[in-house]
Scaffold this motif. Structure first.
Motif, PDB file in Angstrom:
ATOM      1  N   MET A 254      -3.914  -0.778 -12.182  1.00  0.00           N
ATOM      2  CA  MET A 254      -3.353  -2.056 -11.746  1.00  0.00           C
ATOM      3  C   MET A 254      -2.476  -1.871 -10.508  1.00  0.00           C
ATOM      4  O   MET A 254      -2.516  -2.680  -9.573  1.00  0.00           O
ATOM      5  CB  MET A 254      -2.539  -2.684 -12.887  1.00  0.00           C
ATOM      6  CG  MET A 254      -2.103  -4.118 -12.623  1.00  0.00           C
ATOM      7  SD  MET A 254      -1.095  -4.770 -13.974  1.00  0.00           S
ATOM      8  CE  MET A 254      -2.239  -4.598 -15.334  1.00  0.00           C
ATOM      9  N   ALA A 255      -1.699  -0.786 -10.488  1.00  0.00           N
ATOM     10  CA  ALA A 255      -0.849  -0.510  -9.329  1.00  0.00           C
ATOM     11  C   ALA A 255      -1.685  -0.186  -8.103  1.00  0.00           C
ATOM     12  O   ALA A 255      -1.373  -0.629  -6.984  1.00  0.00           O
ATOM     13  CB  ALA A 255       0.110   0.636  -9.643  1.00  0.00           C
ATOM     14  N   VAL A 256      -2.773   0.583  -8.274  1.00  0.00           N
ATOM     15  CA  VAL A 256      -3.656   0.903  -7.151  1.00  0.00           C
ATOM     16  C   VAL A 256      -4.289  -0.364  -6.597  1.00  0.00           C
ATOM     17  O   VAL A 256      -4.370  -0.567  -5.364  1.00  0.00           O
ATOM     18  CB  VAL A 256      -4.729   1.913  -7.588  1.00  0.00           C
ATOM     19  CG1 VAL A 256      -5.797   2.077  -6.498  1.00  0.00           C
ATOM     20  CG2 VAL A 256      -4.101   3.265  -7.895  1.00  0.00           C
ATOM     21  N   LEU A 257      -4.729  -1.246  -7.476  1.00  0.00           N
ATOM     22  CA  LEU A 257      -5.339  -2.496  -7.030  1.00  0.00           C
ATOM     23  C   LEU A 257      -4.332  -3.361  -6.282  1.00  0.00           C
ATOM     24  O   LEU A 257      -4.660  -3.957  -5.244  1.00  0.00           O
ATOM     25  CB  LEU A 257      -5.895  -3.258  -8.237  1.00  0.00           C
ATOM     26  CG  LEU A 257      -6.572  -4.602  -7.936  1.00  0.00           C
ATOM     27  CD1 LEU A 257      -7.799  -4.393  -7.052  1.00  0.00           C
ATOM     28  CD2 LEU A 257      -6.952  -5.313  -9.233  1.00  0.00           C
ATOM     29  N   TYR A 258      -3.107  -3.406  -6.772  1.00  0.00           N
ATOM     30  CA  TYR A 258      -2.088  -4.203  -6.086  1.00  0.00           C
ATOM     31  C   TYR A 258      -1.806  -3.657  -4.687  1.00  0.00           C
ATOM     32  O   TYR A 258      -1.765  -4.417  -3.709  1.00  0.00           O
ATOM     33  CB  TYR A 258      -0.797  -4.224  -6.900  1.00  0.00           C
ATOM     34  CG  TYR A 258       0.411  -4.459  -6.031  1.00  0.00           C
ATOM     35  CD1 TYR A 258       0.643  -5.691  -5.435  1.00  0.00           C
ATOM     36  CD2 TYR A 258       1.303  -3.413  -5.738  1.00  0.00           C
ATOM     37  CE1 TYR A 258       1.721  -5.891  -4.590  1.00  0.00           C
ATOM     38  CE2 TYR A 258       2.382  -3.611  -4.910  1.00  0.00           C
ATOM     39  CZ  TYR A 258       2.588  -4.854  -4.338  1.00  0.00           C
ATOM     40  OH  TYR A 258       3.644  -5.044  -3.505  1.00  0.00           O
ATOM     41  N   VAL A 259      -1.595  -2.364  -4.566  1.00  0.00           N
ATOM     42  CA  VAL A 259      -1.274  -1.776  -3.257  1.00  0.00           C
ATOM     43  C   VAL A 259      -2.437  -1.982  -2.288  1.00  0.00           C
ATOM     44  O   VAL A 259      -2.234  -2.285  -1.093  1.00  0.00           O
ATOM     45  CB  VAL A 259      -0.922  -0.283  -3.408  1.00  0.00           C
ATOM     46  CG1 VAL A 259      -0.740   0.364  -2.042  1.00  0.00           C
ATOM     47  CG2 VAL A 259       0.343  -0.114  -4.235  1.00  0.00           C
ATOM     48  N   HIS A 262      -2.505  -5.725  -1.262  1.00  0.00           N
ATOM     49  CA  HIS A 262      -1.368  -6.028  -0.392  1.00  0.00           C
ATOM     50  C   HIS A 262      -1.560  -5.404   0.989  1.00  0.00           C
ATOM     51  O   HIS A 262      -1.174  -6.002   2.009  1.00  0.00           O
ATOM     52  CB  HIS A 262      -0.078  -5.527  -1.038  1.00  0.00           C
ATOM     53  CG  HIS A 262       1.137  -6.195  -0.489  1.00  0.00           C
ATOM     54  ND1 HIS A 262       2.394  -6.000  -1.005  1.00  0.00           N
ATOM     55  CD2 HIS A 262       1.309  -7.066   0.550  1.00  0.00           C
ATOM     56  CE1 HIS A 262       3.274  -6.717  -0.325  1.00  0.00           C
ATOM     57  NE2 HIS A 262       2.641  -7.363   0.632  1.00  0.00           N
ATOM     58  N   ALA A 263      -2.156  -4.226   1.040  1.00  0.00           N
ATOM     59  CA  ALA A 263      -2.420  -3.599   2.335  1.00  0.00           C
ATOM     60  C   ALA A 263      -3.443  -4.411   3.138  1.00  0.00           C
ATOM     61  O   ALA A 263      -3.298  -4.575   4.361  1.00  0.00           O
ATOM     62  CB  ALA A 263      -2.914  -2.169   2.131  1.00  0.00           C
TER      63      ALA A 263
END
Length: 577
Positions: A254-259, A262-263
């Motif tokens: 989930m954190a990888v998908l968010y970053v 956002h990038a």
């Protein structure tokens, strides 16, 4: 005889009655005479008044009275010249309302002090964001490599009942993996195709898209830090069973998908800004700059308290730093297209200065009028600066509960990971590294970044200690935190936190160290800097009122939150009364 007596009595009565009637007539006649005399006197006085009027003078057969002369004189006094002379010579005294004019003068002085105090806060906050941003490029890779080396070598040396990695090292490794994975994922995003796709749109569409991107960026920042915090806590919390570690995997993805998302969002923002710079008539750039002035309309005429203004100041710091990074990305892409011709940099320079000047002007005007309309003094910005400094100093304590970059993210809504990913992607695609000399230049550049990071951190730490001392917040660095989060009951044990032996309570800030914290047993709770019991930076509500209503309606009261509890996305009751 009796008859004679009766006759005499009757005769006497008649005589007496006759005499009484005559007397009554006489009294009536006297009263009438008095009335006539009074009327005569009134007539005489009237005639005397008439006789007392001004004498009549004869002039060429016309008779004029002195009353007419006086009337003419009074009319001559109301002439136009006399009115103008009165208007030119009349006076008034300001000291009759001294308090009012003194207050107005103080407001003017406050508005004149706002740009200086605001820029001090902006410069300090900009250095804080720069420190957190450089940390991702300089110290984070080194810390992640050291943590991996420890993870590999510690099983060979024997565990001896200790953890494989400390909580801070686990967070560093997770951040490193997220950065590397998102960097390789960004290679599948074609920047050139995105540029031409955006350039083909109309100006109005691009203006709407840019506004939508700004809103989306704020929403991503709000939810993204919660995702990262959830990942860090899930990975480092004490677990009784090994199966509980599996919960880290979904949080990590989930954190990888968010970053990654956002990038991409930041890349679209930079591409839109690049299209505006390269447009022939500069109309899109003008419209995007005018969008900054819309903030004045949306914020100046609202009721603001000190907590709300603190949130806005943090947001302005974050937006200004992000805009500078976007301008850097635009310059890199344009310089690459023109084969790094330095003459083209001077072509971009006026537009860059215009964007920066508009950002500064909007911030100054906005804060000046907000403080004016809400009767907030310029000294409040020194309190904001002390609050940000407290975050930096508390994160450098031996038993700190968070990393400094994470505290900046929570306070300002600035998350450096997506911005670092997109900047790394743009730099690696714009600059080609070939040959041993190029690698030496890259190494020297990396050493220069580390030097800048260290110098910036030293200056910030010294300034922060000075601000905390001036604000008399040193004691709060060693206070114990409350057992529960404010406003939420505790689900676990309600044991009070006590400082373990050996922790100083009255030492100076120079005793702060940045070494790896020693793991303590579960029975002793670590000593954390307390910010919930702070009374220094509490916003006073001078006219706090309870609006009581019938039935089961609640009482609304202005929140009295501590500035140390306020982050970028805290609701502070920004109401319009």
């Amino acid at each position: 005889m009796l008859c004679l007596l009766v006759l005499r009595v009757k005769m006497a009565d008649t005589v007496a009655s006759g005499l009484g009637g005559e007397k009554e007539k006489e009294t009536e006649d006297k009263e009438k005479g008095k009335e006539k005399e009074e009327q005569a006197q009134d007539i005489k006085t009237g005639s005397e008044k008439l006789n007392s009027t001004p004498e009549i003078t004869e002039t060429l057969g016309f008779y004029e009275r002195k009353v007419n002369q006086e009337r003419k004189r009074s009319l001559s006094d109301l002439s136009l010249l006399r009115f103008i002379s009165t208007e030119l010579t009349r006076g008034y005294f300001l000291e009759h309302n001294e308090a009012k004019y003194t207050e107005r003068r103080e407001r003017v002085y406050t508005c004149m002090r706002i740009p200086r105090e605001l820029e001090k806060l902006m410069l300090f906050g900009f250095c804080l964001c720069l420190d957190a941003f450089l940390y991702v490029f300089t110290l984070l890779p080194l810390r992640a490599v050291l943590a991996l080396i420890r993870l590999i070598t510690l099983p060979c040396c024997g565990l001896n009942g200790t953890r494989l990695l400390q909580p801070a090292q686990v967070c560093d490794v997770l951040k490193g993996f997220i950065m590397v994975i998102c960097y390789f994922m960004m290679h599948y995003v074609d920047y050139s195709m995105m540029y031409h796709l955006i350039r083909g749109q109309s100006v109005i569409k691009l203006y709407i898209i840019y506004n939508m991107l700004e809103v989306a960026d704020r929403l991503f920042s709000s939810f993204g830090q919660d995702i990262l915090d959830a990942l860090y806590w899930t990975a480092t919390e004490p677990k009784e069973k090994r199966r509980a570690h599996i919960g880290v995997i979904p949080h990590f993805f989930m954190a990888v998908l968010y970053v990654f998302l956002h990038a991409i969002l930041i890349m679209v923002q930079a591409t839109t800004l690049n299209v505006a710079f390269n447009s022939h008539n500069k109309s899109l750039l003008t419209i995007m700059m005018s969008n900054n002035f819309v903030e004045i309309k949306g914020s100046v005429f609202k009721k603001f308290e000190k907590n709300n203004l603190f949130q806005m100041s943090n947001s302005d710091i974050k937006e200004r730093f992000t805009s500078y990074v976007l301008l850097l990305i635009v310059c890199l892409r344009n310089m690459e297209q023109f084969s790094w011709n330095p003459d083209h940099l001077w072509v971009l320079f006026p537009d860059v200065c215009m964007v920066i000047a508009s950002e500064i002007a909007v911030d100054v005007v906005k804060h000046a009028f907000i403080t004016k309309f809400n009767d907030i003094t310029a000294d409040v910005y020194s309190e904001y600066r002390a609050s940000l400094a407290f975050d930096l100093v508390s994160s450098r304590q031996k038993n700190a509960y968070t990393d400094y970059s994470d505290s900046v993210s929570r306070r300002m809504g600035f998350i450096p990971l997506p911005l670092a990913v997109i900047l790394t992607r743009v730099v690696t695609s714009s600059v080609k590294v070939q040959g041993s000399l190029a690698f030496v230049c890259v190494l020297l550049f990396y050493l220069g970044l580390i030097t800048l990071k260290v110098l910036n951190s030293i200056v910030l730490l010294g300034k922060s200690c000075l601000y905390v001392k001036e604000a008399k917040m040193e004691e709060k660095l060693f206070q114990t935190p409350p057992a529960t989060t404010p406003g939420k009951p505790s689900n676990k044990s309600k044991n009070k936190f006590r400082a373990p032996p050996g922790i100083p309570t009255n030492n100076s800030l120079s005793a702060s160290i940045t070494s790896q914290p020693v793991h303590q047993s579960e029975s002793t709770s670590p000593l954390l800097p307390n910010s919930n019991s702070d009374q220094f930076l509490t916003t006073p509500d001078a006219e706090e009122k309870d609006i009581t209503q019938d039935g089961s309606e609640l009482k609304h009261r202005a929140s009295n939150k501590d500035l140390l509890e306020i982050d970028r996305f805290t609701i502070c009751g920004n109401r319009i009364d």
